[in-house]
Design a protein around this motif. Structure first.
Motif, short mmCIF file in Angstrom:
data_model
loop_
_atom_site.label_atom_id
_atom_site.label_comp_id
_atom_site.label_asym_id
_atom_site.label_seq_id
_atom_site.Cartn_x
_atom_site.Cartn_y
_atom_site.Cartn_z
N GLY A 245 0.81 -1.21 0.00
CA GLY A 245 0.00 0.00 0.00
C GLY A 245 0.84 1.26 0.00
N LEU A 246 1.83 1.32 0.90
CA LEU A 246 2.70 2.49 0.95
C LEU A 246 3.53 2.60 -0.32
CD1 LEU A 246 3.76 4.93 2.44
CD2 LEU A 246 5.31 3.42 3.71
N ASP A 247 3.98 1.47 -0.86
CA ASP A 247 4.77 1.49 -2.10
C ASP A 247 3.99 2.07 -3.27
OD1 ASP A 247 7.14 0.54 -1.08
OD2 ASP A 247 6.80 -1.54 -1.68
N PHE A 248 2.66 1.83 -3.29
CA PHE A 248 1.86 2.42 -4.36
C PHE A 248 2.01 3.93 -4.35
CE2 PHE A 248 -2.25 4.64 -5.00
CZ PHE A 248 -2.23 4.65 -6.38
N LEU A 249 1.92 4.54 -3.18
CA LEU A 249 2.05 5.99 -3.08
C LEU A 249 3.48 6.44 -3.39
CD1 LEU A 249 -0.06 6.63 0.16
CD2 LEU A 249 -0.79 6.83 -2.22
N VAL A 250 4.46 5.76 -2.79
CA VAL A 250 5.85 6.14 -3.00
C VAL A 250 6.24 6.02 -4.47
CG1 VAL A 250 8.25 5.49 -2.50
CG2 VAL A 250 6.56 5.56 -0.64
N ASP A 251 5.91 4.89 -5.08
CA ASP A 251 6.26 4.67 -6.48
C ASP A 251 5.51 5.63 -7.41
OD1 ASP A 251 7.91 2.64 -5.64
OD2 ASP A 251 6.51 1.03 -6.16
N SER A 252 4.29 6.01 -7.02
CA SER A 252 3.52 6.94 -7.84
C SER A 252 4.15 8.33 -7.85
CB SER A 252 2.07 7.01 -7.34
OG SER A 252 1.40 5.79 -7.57
N PHE A 253 4.73 8.73 -6.73
CA PHE A 253 5.48 9.99 -6.71
C PHE A 253 6.74 9.87 -7.57
CE2 PHE A 253 3.01 11.47 -3.03
CZ PHE A 253 2.93 12.83 -3.31
N ASP A 255 7.36 7.87 -10.20
CA ASP A 255 7.18 7.75 -11.66
C ASP A 255 6.28 8.84 -12.25
OD1 ASP A 255 4.49 7.02 -11.19
OD2 ASP A 255 4.86 4.88 -11.40
N GLY A 256 5.83 9.77 -11.41
CA GLY A 256 5.05 10.89 -11.92
C GLY A 256 3.55 10.65 -11.99
N THR A 257 3.09 9.47 -11.59
CA THR A 257 1.65 9.24 -11.54
C THR A 257 0.99 10.27 -10.63
OG1 THR A 257 1.90 6.86 -11.94
CG2 THR A 257 -0.15 7.58 -10.89
#
Length: 433
Positions: A245-253, A255-257
């Motif tokens: 769950g936290l990785d979704f937010l971190v990775d989205s920042f 990769d620019g999502t």
């Protein structure tokens, strides 16, 4: 922010998918145990009172207060508006209570504060039969209780919604909103190929270091199959599910999502970005609906349930309860005003003019309202399946710990793994007190 530290003996129970529901009685300085009952409270005294809430971005609250004041010219209500962010609201309300000031009468509490304020005897226990609780959604009513007693009355509820540009999805050949995070990013890629969307960002929520980050972090963890606390009431955030769950937010920042500037977003920042055409998707509360309809994107957006890792996600349970300050004067007037402000008639007005989520069940089941406000069925499901945040006496310390570690991960100063490990240790200390 003032943090009240006391030795507390904690007794926790769980609701809805395992988040900590109630906690602790207090001892010492600000009031002792919560043995107070409605019968021991003297609801006497009539005259002017105050209503205290965060800044009214909808422009509707004063209208209801004006209606009351016209009917009760000798018992007028003055609206005291606090800052828009929840942390500052809570801080000022606690400061008022700790000085035992009578400046605040009726308080608009975030639903998660009820237990904390009740345990410290900052608010009065209310008579159960004073309000039509049987006509309200059960999860909403539970947020107004502490140790079996009623310490507030639901004023509004809240469930997170996914706002999306339906016009752009349709033009890109997408026939339904995304149910998962991966579908959302794939849909964004298709939309951004449109000439009018090439400069848009994909998604945003509330990621500044304040209560909104606790909400968005909790939703991400829950929507990936994790929990903030386990079935025994203990913190359980250092898990593979919580990391996803936290990785979704971190990775989205990364990769620019999620655009970099969203690290500063509170609710209003995200709303304005969405309305000005900067975002394809936005996580926000229902109040945005009415305002966005009056903006340049009116008629060009729709709402859906929050997406998750493998399917529909889980919202944090939001909303506001009306509570009566223990130190207030004119409590008979205050109780009558609380009945007036929380009535089904008032809830209907707030729904129609500010798209605030009503606590009353039948307003969601009215076919004519559903036709007029098509987000209502989605909102009802969001609320019924929402997961409460920890409702604990030391909530300020708990949410501060969540904000600190989630922000560290989003801003890149810690890895997701380290942030969750540190958060687990912090929450273990706080919930053991």
């Amino acid at each position: 922010m003032t943090r009240t530290t006391r030795a507390l003996q904690c007794s926790a129970t769980l609701v809805a998918a395992g988040l900590l529901l109630t906690a602790c009685g207090s001892s010492g300085g600000s009031g002792g145990s919560s043995g107070q009952n409605a019968q021991s409270t003297s609801f006497t005294g009539r005259g002017p009172i105050t209503y205290v809430a965060g800044k009214d971005t909808t422009g509707t609250i004063q209208t209801i207060i004006d209606r009351w004041n016209k009917l009760h010219p000798k018992e007028k209500v003055t609206f005291i508006q606090l800052p828009t962010d929840a942390d500052s609201q809570r801080q000022q309300m606690i400061q008022n209570a700790e000085t035992k000031s009578d400046a605040y009468t009726v308080l608009s509490l975030d639903v998660v504060w009820t237990s904390e304020f009740a345990a410290h005897q900052w608010i009065d226990r209310l008579p159960d039969n004073a309000f039509p609780l049987q006509n309200m959604l059960k999860p909403v009513v539970e947020t107004a209780k502490y140790r079996g007693g009623l310490y507030a009355v639901p004023g509004s509820s809240d469930g997170g919604l996914l706002y999306y540009r339906s016009d752009l999805l349709k033009k890109a050949g997408i026939t339904s909103p995304p149910a998962t995070w991966s579908e959302m990013t794939a849909d964004c890629a298709k939309v951004k190929k449109l000439p009018e969307a090439k400069d848009m960002s994909c998604y945003a929520g509330q990621f500044q270091k304040y209560e909104g980050l606790t909400v968005n972090f909790s939703e991400a963890v829950n929507s990936a199959g994790g929990v903030v606390t386990d079935a025994s009431g203990k913190p359980d955030v250092d898990t593979p599910q919580a990391k996803k769950g936290l990785d979704f937010l971190v990775d989205s920042f990364k990769d620019g999502t999620i655009p970099k500037e969203a690290i500063t977003y509170q609710e209003e920042d995200g709303r304005q970005a969405f309305q000005s055409g900067k975002l394809v998707f936005l996580r926000n509360w229902p109040y945005v609906y009415a305002l966005a309809q009056k903006s340049p994107i009116g008629g060009k957006f729709a709402v859906a349930p929050l997406p998750g890792l493998n399917g529909t996600g889980s919202s944090s349970l939001g909303g506001h309860n009306l509570a009566l300050s223990s130190f207030a004067k004119n409590k008979a007037t205050a109780l009558d005003f609380m009945k007036f402000f929380s009535s089904e008639e008032s809830a209907s007005y707030f729904l129609k003019n500010a798209s605030l989520a009503p606590p009353y069940t039948n307003l969601y089941d009215d076919a004519s309202l559903d036709k007029q406000y098509p987000y209502l069925p989605v909102l009802k499901e969001s609320i019924l399946h929402a997961v409460p945040r920890p409702r604990v006496v030391q909530y300020g310390d708990v949410t501060s710990a969540i904000e600190k570690e989630a922000y560290a991960a989003l801003s890149g100063s810690k890895s997701s793994s380290q942030a969750l490990k540190d958060l687990q240790a912090d929450l273990q200390k706080l919930t053991a007190q």
